[in-house]
Design a protein around this motif. Structure first.
Motif, mmCIF file in Angstrom:
data_model
loop_
_atom_site.group_PDB
_atom_site.id
_atom_site.type_symbol
_atom_site.label_atom_id
_atom_site.label_comp_id
_atom_site.label_asym_id
_atom_site.label_seq_id
_atom_site.Cartn_x
_atom_site.Cartn_y
_atom_site.Cartn_z
ATOM 1 N N LEU A 181 2.666 -11.199 2.736
ATOM 2 C CA LEU A 181 3.823 -11.853 2.136
ATOM 3 C C LEU A 181 4.435 -12.739 3.208
ATOM 4 N N ARG A 182 4.611 -14.002 2.905
ATOM 5 C CA ARG A 182 5.184 -14.933 3.880
ATOM 6 C C ARG A 182 6.708 -14.874 3.807
ATOM 7 N N VAL A 183 7.346 -14.679 4.963
ATOM 8 C CA VAL A 183 8.798 -14.557 5.046
ATOM 9 C C VAL A 183 9.305 -15.632 5.994
ATOM 10 N N LEU A 225 11.635 -15.574 0.792
ATOM 11 C CA LEU A 225 10.268 -15.100 0.651
ATOM 12 C C LEU A 225 9.472 -16.264 0.084
ATOM 13 N N ASP A 226 8.329 -16.520 0.676
ATOM 14 C CA ASP A 226 7.561 -17.709 0.324
ATOM 15 C C ASP A 226 6.253 -17.382 -0.391
ATOM 16 N N GLY A 227 6.176 -16.214 -0.995
ATOM 17 C CA GLY A 227 4.992 -15.850 -1.757
ATOM 18 C C GLY A 227 3.903 -15.232 -0.907
ATOM 19 N N VAL A 228 2.835 -14.851 -1.574
ATOM 20 C CA VAL A 228 1.708 -14.192 -0.925
ATOM 21 C C VAL A 228 0.686 -15.231 -0.504
ATOM 22 N N GLN A 229 0.256 -15.119 0.747
ATOM 23 C CA GLN A 229 -0.829 -15.960 1.260
ATOM 24 C C GLN A 229 -1.852 -15.032 1.874
ATOM 25 N N GLY A 230 -3.045 -15.031 1.310
ATOM 26 C CA GLY A 230 -4.062 -14.099 1.764
ATOM 27 C C GLY A 230 -3.638 -12.684 1.425
ATOM 28 N N GLU A 231 -3.535 -11.839 2.431
ATOM 29 C CA GLU A 231 -3.113 -10.458 2.225
ATOM 30 C C GLU A 231 -1.776 -10.183 2.888
ATOM 31 N N LYS A 238 3.317 -8.568 10.747
ATOM 32 C CA LYS A 238 3.972 -7.270 10.829
ATOM 33 C C LYS A 238 3.559 -6.384 9.662
ATOM 34 N N VAL A 239 3.645 -5.090 9.885
ATOM 35 C CA VAL A 239 3.514 -4.110 8.817
ATOM 36 C C VAL A 239 4.823 -3.345 8.801
ATOM 37 N N LEU A 240 5.495 -3.384 7.653
ATOM 38 C CA LEU A 240 6.775 -2.706 7.503
ATOM 39 C C LEU A 240 6.611 -1.512 6.582
ATOM 40 N N TYR A 241 7.355 -0.462 6.875
ATOM 41 C CA TYR A 241 7.385 0.730 6.040
ATOM 42 C C TYR A 241 8.728 0.763 5.328
ATOM 43 N N ILE A 242 8.689 0.938 4.017
ATOM 44 C CA ILE A 242 9.914 1.057 3.229
ATOM 45 C C ILE A 242 9.902 2.441 2.602
ATOM 46 N N GLN A 283 0.845 -1.177 0.000
ATOM 47 C CA GLN A 283 0.000 0.000 0.000
ATOM 48 C C GLN A 283 0.891 1.241 0.000
ATOM 49 N N ALA A 284 0.532 2.221 -0.800
ATOM 50 C CA ALA A 284 1.287 3.470 -0.834
ATOM 51 C C ALA A 284 1.148 4.181 0.506
ATOM 52 N N ALA A 285 2.240 4.795 0.958
ATOM 53 C CA ALA A 285 2.255 5.565 2.201
ATOM 54 C C ALA A 285 3.081 6.819 1.957
ATOM 55 N N ASP A 286 3.232 7.652 2.958
ATOM 56 C CA ASP A 286 4.005 8.884 2.831
ATOM 57 C C ASP A 286 5.416 8.587 2.346
ATOM 58 N N ASP A 287 5.717 8.951 1.111
ATOM 59 C CA ASP A 287 7.051 8.780 0.530
ATOM 60 C C ASP A 287 7.588 7.357 0.643
ATOM 61 N N GLY A 288 6.714 6.364 0.512
ATOM 62 C CA GLY A 288 7.158 4.978 0.589
ATOM 63 C C GLY A 288 5.988 4.022 0.462
ATOM 64 N N VAL A 289 6.178 2.801 0.955
ATOM 65 C CA VAL A 289 5.121 1.790 0.909
ATOM 66 C C VAL A 289 5.016 1.079 2.254
ATOM 67 N N LEU A 290 3.831 0.550 2.503
ATOM 68 C CA LEU A 290 3.609 -0.340 3.632
ATOM 69 C C LEU A 290 3.505 -1.749 3.083
ATOM 70 N N LEU A 291 4.157 -2.683 3.736
ATOM 71 C CA LEU A 291 4.188 -4.074 3.309
ATOM 72 C C LEU A 291 3.745 -4.952 4.468
ATOM 73 N N ARG A 292 2.714 -5.754 4.243
ATOM 74 C CA ARG A 292 2.231 -6.679 5.268
ATOM 75 C C ARG A 292 2.953 -8.013 5.105
ATOM 76 N N VAL A 293 3.526 -8.507 6.191
ATOM 77 C CA VAL A 293 4.242 -9.779 6.147
ATOM 78 C C VAL A 293 3.812 -10.677 7.294
ATOM 79 N N ARG A 294 3.997 -11.959 7.093
ATOM 80 C CA ARG A 294 3.845 -12.969 8.146
ATOM 81 C C ARG A 294 5.184 -13.683 8.225
ATOM 82 N N VAL A 295 5.810 -13.607 9.386
ATOM 83 C CA VAL A 295 7.147 -14.147 9.587
ATOM 84 C C VAL A 295 7.070 -15.532 10.212
#
Length: 101
Positions: free
Chosen positions: A34-36, A26-32, A77-81, A5-17
């Motif tokens: 990214l599996r890490v 990285l193990d691909g997308v499952q649901g909404e 987790k939700v990460l901001y890049i 998802q677009a965020a202020d000057d970057g992106v938000l990335l949802r992951v399951r660790v």
């Protein structure tokens, strides 16, 4: 929220660790999410540091541009890049448009 998802000057990335995996990948997308998979244990922030390092390397950015916004003590987790567009992130992660949401 979509995987990317677009965020202020970057992106938000949802992951399951998944810590204590045999390999880091990285193990691909499952649901909404990214599996890490990480070999680091979920102790003293080791898995968080490994997650940041793996994603920074995959996305081609420095580790200082990747931050955990939510979920520092959990698997979800939700990460901001910073300074990255959703399109650039999707291309670097090998995600299709349907996987990005």
């Amino acid at each position: 929220m979509a995987v990317l998802q677009a965020a202020d000057d970057g992106v938000l990335l949802r992951v399951r660790v998944q810590p204590r995996s045999r390999a880091e990948r990285l193990d691909g997308v499952q649901g909404e999410q990214l599996r890490v998979r990480l070999s680091a244990p979920p102790v003293d922030g080791a898995a968080n540091a490994a997650c940041i390092a793996l994603l920074a390397k995959t996305l081609g950015v420095s580790r200082s541009r990747v931050q955990i916004r939510t979920g520092a003590k959990g698997r979800d987790k939700v990460l901001y890049i910073a300074d990255l567009t959703p399109e650039q992130a999707a291309a670097a992660l090998g995600m299709t448009e349907t996987e990005t949401g």
